[in-house]
Design a protein around this motif. Structure first.
Motif, PDB file in Angstrom:
ATOM      1  N   LYS A  88       0.834  -1.195   0.000  1.00  0.00           N
ATOM      2  CA  LYS A  88       0.000   0.000   0.000  1.00  0.00           C
ATOM      3  C   LYS A  88       0.875   1.253   0.000  1.00  0.00           C
ATOM      4  CE  LYS A  88      -4.062  -1.931   0.151  1.00  0.00           C
ATOM      5  NZ  LYS A  88      -3.591  -3.145  -0.528  1.00  0.00           N
ATOM      6  N   LEU A  89       0.675   2.105  -1.022  1.00  0.00           N
ATOM      7  CA  LEU A  89       1.324   3.408  -1.012  1.00  0.00           C
ATOM      8  C   LEU A  89       0.525   4.311  -0.087  1.00  0.00           C
ATOM      9  CD1 LEU A  89       3.712   4.968  -2.377  1.00  0.00           C
ATOM     10  CD2 LEU A  89       1.949   6.042  -3.790  1.00  0.00           C
ATOM     11  N   LEU A  90       1.225   5.040   0.782  1.00  0.00           N
ATOM     12  CA  LEU A  90       0.569   5.817   1.825  1.00  0.00           C
ATOM     13  C   LEU A  90       0.876   7.298   1.677  1.00  0.00           C
ATOM     14  CD1 LEU A  90       1.481   3.425   4.774  1.00  0.00           C
ATOM     15  CD2 LEU A  90      -0.656   3.477   3.465  1.00  0.00           C
ATOM     16  N   VAL A  91      -0.143   8.102   1.860  1.00  0.00           N
ATOM     17  CA  VAL A  91       0.005   9.561   1.768  1.00  0.00           C
ATOM     18  C   VAL A  91       0.526  10.092   3.091  1.00  0.00           C
ATOM     19  CG1 VAL A  91      -1.235  11.744   1.470  1.00  0.00           C
ATOM     20  CG2 VAL A  91      -1.809   9.762   0.048  1.00  0.00           C
ATOM     21  N   ASP A  92       1.492  10.969   3.017  1.00  0.00           N
ATOM     22  CA  ASP A  92       2.061  11.630   4.186  1.00  0.00           C
ATOM     23  C   ASP A  92       0.962  12.410   4.914  1.00  0.00           C
ATOM     24  OD1 ASP A  92       3.553  13.033   6.037  1.00  0.00           O
ATOM     25  OD2 ASP A  92       4.907  13.951   4.566  1.00  0.00           O
ATOM     26  N   PRO A  93       0.733  12.172   6.225  1.00  0.00           N
ATOM     27  CA  PRO A  93      -0.248  12.982   6.962  1.00  0.00           C
ATOM     28  C   PRO A  93       0.066  14.471   6.917  1.00  0.00           C
ATOM     29  CG  PRO A  93       0.366  11.049   8.232  1.00  0.00           C
ATOM     30  CD  PRO A  93       1.317  11.112   7.066  1.00  0.00           C
ATOM     31  N   TYR A  94       1.322  14.810   6.645  1.00  0.00           N
ATOM     32  CA  TYR A  94       1.736  16.210   6.552  1.00  0.00           C
ATOM     33  C   TYR A  94       1.831  16.698   5.109  1.00  0.00           C
ATOM     34  CZ  TYR A  94       2.652  17.059  11.484  1.00  0.00           C
ATOM     35  OH  TYR A  94       2.504  17.277  12.827  1.00  0.00           O
TER      36      TYR A  94
END
Length: 653
Positions: A88-94
Motif C-alpha cells: 500500500k502506497l501511503l500519503v504523508d499525513p503532513y
C-alpha cells in the motif's frame, strides 16, 4: 506534550529535502519517489528511526515539485489494530499538496494488492507565508456557509474553467453579492482532499460536501487547482472587502472509514496512534462519529498534527478561523469530554492561533456526545436549540413562546453559567446538514430517494411544514405562504443575539427538493442556480443585514439583563406577564430594545414584533417622546398600527 523530532513532513533544506513521518509500530518505512507524472516509482529509500518514533531520510538533490509517498512494513493483524502492508502506497499525513484527487477503488482495502497507481502522490512544496493580519471577523457578525463547488458551478459571470474552485469566490460578482447581503465571513465547507464513501461509486454518486478527509493539510485538487496560493489570493481578495474566511475542518474522523475501509495514510502508517480503539480491544475502532472511525485527538502526535494543520492555514493563507465538525471528539479524553482538554488549551495559547475565531459543532454520537454550552471560551458554538426552537415556534407548536424568546436572547439558559456574561451562540435556522430554508416550509417529510439508501438516511424529524402541499407546486397561494414564512424565519434569525449563520442560497429560496442529506449529490440538486434565486428574498436579507449592522445590540454578545436594554410586551403594548408566557397558544410578542444607532449616534428605541398567527393583529406600543413607530423594512414613514399575519417587523420610534 512529549518532545517530537522536528520537522515532520517534507522540508526543503540546503542541498535537498528531508522527509519525516511518525510511526510507533512499523518495523520499517520506505520513502518512495516518483517521476514528474506521478506514475513511475524512481527510487525507494529506507528511512531511519529516530527518537520519538520518527522515521527520517534526507534526499540530496530533491526539491520543490518532487512527488513522493510512503510504504510501511510490519505486522499485519487487524484484530490487534495493526494494518501494515508494504504493497500500500501511503500519503504523508503532513502532505501539503497532492497531484490528483482520491478515487475509491476496492483494491485500496484489499491486503497484498499494490496501490501505487491509485493513490495520489504528495508534492514537495515550500511555505509562502502571508503577512499576518488580525481576524477580519468578530463574533456577532453574519457567517455565510459555502460549499465551494456547488456555490459557483452555475454562476453566469464566472468563466467556465474557474467554476467550482476556491478562486471563483474572489470573482467581483461573487464579492458584490456577499457585500449586498452583509456577509462578515464566509465559512468554507471542507476544502482539503477527501475520498468518496465506498458505497457511493457503485451508485454513480460522489461526495459533494467534503466531510470525509484523507489529507488534513492538502487542498483538494479539484477545488484548488492553484494550490495554497489560490486559497491565499482568495482570502486576500475577500479581506480587501472586509470579509473574513473561516475553514470548516474535519479532525474527528478520516475517509479510511471502518475495518472494511481503505488503507491510504494514517491507518497504514500508525493505526494505533492515530485512531481510537475499544478498551482492551485494539482491533475495534471506536465510532463516535458515525463514519467508521474516530481520530485520537488526545494523543500528543495527533494533537500536533491538528495544530500544525491549523497553523499551516493561518500562516500560508491568512484565514480568520476555523469551524470544527463534530467537535466533541476534539475534547474527548480518557474519561470523556473535558472542556479543559489539552488540545483546547493548546489552541488558545498558541502564538499563531490564539487570536483566531474558533467555532464548535458541539456534539457527536458517542457517549456524552451532546456538549452544547460546555466548550471553553472563546469557542463559539452552533446552537441547534435556536434552530429547533425557531422552527417549532413558527410551525405553530404550542407552549413555544418562552423558548423562542430565550433563543432570541442568546440562549442564556445554555451559555450563562459560572459568571459568564456573554453568549457564544451561533444561531441558525438551516445549515448544510438538513433541509434548506425553503424546504423547511415546503416539506413535512424528507425525500432522499436519490441517495440510493431507500430514504433511510438523514434525520426523520425536521420540525418542518409544507403550507398545504408537499413539495413543488404552482399554487400561488401556497407559494405566497411559503415566501412569507421564509421571511419570518430569516427575520427571526437576524433579530437574535449572537453570531448568525446563513447557508449560501437560502437568502434566495434555494431548494434541494426535500433532500435533507444531500452530501452525495454533486449535481444540479446542490449546485446553486443563480438564475432562479428570488430577488425579493435577497433584498429582504440585505435589509435585515443593514438593520443588524445599524443597531449593534443584536451583535453585542452581552446577555440582556432587563434593566433598560430589553422589554417584553404584548402587541397591545402591555408588559408580558407570567400568564402570557404560559398560554399554550401564545403566538405574538414585541421585543423592545434600547440600542445604539450607528446612523444617528444616539441610543434609540427599537421594537421587533412577531406574529405567527394567520391573522392581522393590532399593534399599540408605548409612546416614545411623541414619536411614531415606523417600519424599517418597508421604509414607509407611516405609523405602524398592526402586524401582518405570519410576519416579523422591525420598528423604530
Amino acid at each position: 506534550m512529549p518532545t517530537v523530532a522536528e520537522p515532520l513532513g517534507a522540508t526543503v533544506v540546503d542541498g535537498g529535502v528531508t522527509f519525516a513521518v511518525h510511526s510507533r509500530d512499523a518495523a520499517r518505512i520506505d520513502l518512495c519517489l516518483f517521476d514528474d507524472n506521478g506514475k513511475a516509482e524512481t527510487r525507494r529509500l529506507p528511512m531511519r528511526r529516530e527518537a520519538g518514533d520518527v522515521h527520517r531520510v534526507f534526499v540530496e538533490g530533491a526539491g520543490p515539485g518532487t512527488r513522493y509517498g510512503y510504504r510501511a512494513d510490519g505486522v499485519h493483524s487487524p484484530d490487534h489494530g495493526l494494518w501494515f502492508d508494504p504493497t500500500k502506497l501511503l500519503v504523508d499525513p503532513y502532505a501539503k499538496q497532492l497531484d490528483r484527487r482520491f478515487v475509491h477503488n476496492v483494491r485500496l482495502n484489499r491486503h497484498g494488492e499494490d496501490t501505487a497507481d491509485l493513490v495520489p502522490k504528495a508534492i514537495v512544496t515550500t511555505d509562502a507565508p502571508v503577512s499576518p493580519v488580525p481576524p477580519q471577523f468578530r463574533p456577532g457578525g453574519l457567517v455565510y456557509e459555502v460549499a465551494v463547488r456547488g456555490f459557483t458551478m452555475l454562476h453566469p459571470d464566472i468563466p467556465q474553467d474557474a467554476r467550482g474552485t476556491i478562486g471563483a469566490l474572489a470573482h467581483p460578482s461573487v464579492i458584490a453579492h456577499l457585500k449586498h447581503i452583509g456577509v462578515d465571513a464566509v465559512e468554507l465547507m471542507p476544502i482539503v482532499a477527501w475520498i468518496d464513501e465506498r458505497h457511493l461509486p457503485p451508485l454513480g454518486l460522489h461526495n459533494s460536501w467534503g466531510y470525509n478527509p484523507i489529507a488534513l493539510m492538502a487542498l483538494d485538487p479539484m477545488l484548488a487547482p492553484g494550490g495554497m496560493s489560490e486559497l491565499a489570493a482568495t482570502v486576500a481578495a475577500l479581506h480587501a472587502e472586509g470579509i473574513g474566511v473561516i475553514l470548516d475542518l474535519v479532525f474527528n474522523h478520516s475517509g479510511e472509514s471502518d475495518r472494511f475501509g481503505t488503507t491510504l495514510s494514517m491507518r497504514g502508517l500508525d493505526n494505533l496512534t492515530y485512531y481510537r480503539h475499544g478498551p482492551g480491544r485494539p482491533g475495534e475502532l471506536v465510532n463516535d462519529t458515525g463514519c467508521g472511525n474516530t481520530i485520537a485527538c488526545a494523543h500528543p502526535v495527533v494533537r500536533r498534527l491538528i495544530l500544525d494543520s491549523m497553523r499551516h492555514f493561518v500562516r500560508n493563507a491568512g484565514v480568520d478561523g476555523f469551524r470544527f465538525d463534530l467537535a466533541t471528539v476534539l475534547g474527548r479524553e480518557a474519561n470523556g469530554f473535558d472542556p479543559k482538554a489539552a488540545l483546547f488549551s493548546e489552541m488558545r495559547t498558541d502564538p499563531i492561533l490564539s487570536d483566531r475565531i474558533l467555532i464548535a459543532e458541539p456534539w457527536d454520537i458517542g457517549p456524552g456526545g451532546y456538549q452544547l454550552g460546555n466548550f471553553p471560551a472563546p469557542f463559539l458554538e452552533w446552537n441547534d436549540r435556536f434552530r429547533d426552537g425557531t422552527r417549532l415556534f413558527w410551525r405553530g407548536d404550542t407552549d413555544r413562546l418562552g423558548a423562542f424568546a430565550t433563543v432570541l436572547s442568546g440562549s442564556a439558559d445554555i451559555f450563562q453559567h459560572d459568571g459568564v456574561t456573554q453568549t457564544r451562540s451561533v444561531n441558525f435556522v438551516a445549515a448544510h446538514d438538513g433541509f434548506t430554508l425553503k424546504d423547511i416550509v415546503s416539506h413535512t417529510q424528507k425525500h432522499n430517494e436519490a441517495n440510493g439508501e431507500h430514504n433511510r438516511d438523514g434525520h426523520d424529524e425536521n420540525h418542518s411544514w409544507n403550507n398545504g402541499v408537499e413539495g413543488a407546486t404552482g399554487d400561488p397561494t401556497v407559494l405566497s405562504a411559503r415566501k412569507r414564512d421564509i421571511k419570518a424565519l430569516l427575520s427571526s434569525l437576524f433579530a437574535s443575539k449572537g453570531t448568525v449563520l446563513l447557508t449560501a442560497g437560502d437568502e434566495g429560496g434555494r431548494s434541494q427538493k426535500g433532500n435533507n442529506n444531500a452530501y452525495c449529490q454533486d449535481n444540479a440538486l446542490t449546485w446553486l442556480d443563480w438564475a432562479k434565486l428570488d430577488e425579493d428574498l435577497i433584498a429582504h436579507v440585505a435589509a435585515l443585514a443593514d438593520i443588524r449592522r445599524r443597531f449593534s445590540i443584536f451583535a453585542d454578545p452581552a446577555f440582556y439583563h432587563g434593566k433598560g436594554d430589553v422589554e417584553w410586551r404584548r402587541l397591545d403594548g402591555a408588559p408580558m406577564q407570567a400568564r402570557d408566557w404560559q398560554t399554550p397558544s401564545a403566538s405574538s410578542l414585541a421585543m423592545i430594545l434600547n440600542s445604539p444607532d450607528a446612523e444617528s449616534g444616539q441610543t434609540v428605541r427599537l421594537a421587533v414584533c412577531f406574529n405567527r398567527s394567520h391573522e392581522t393583529l393590532p399593534l399599540s406600543l408605548p409612546c416614545v417622546a411623541n414619536k411614531k413607530w415606523r417600519s424599517l423594512l418597508t421604509g414607509s414613514s407611516a405609523e405602524v398600527t398592526e402586524v401582518m399575519p405570519r410576519s416579523v417587523d422591525f420598528l423604530l420610534a
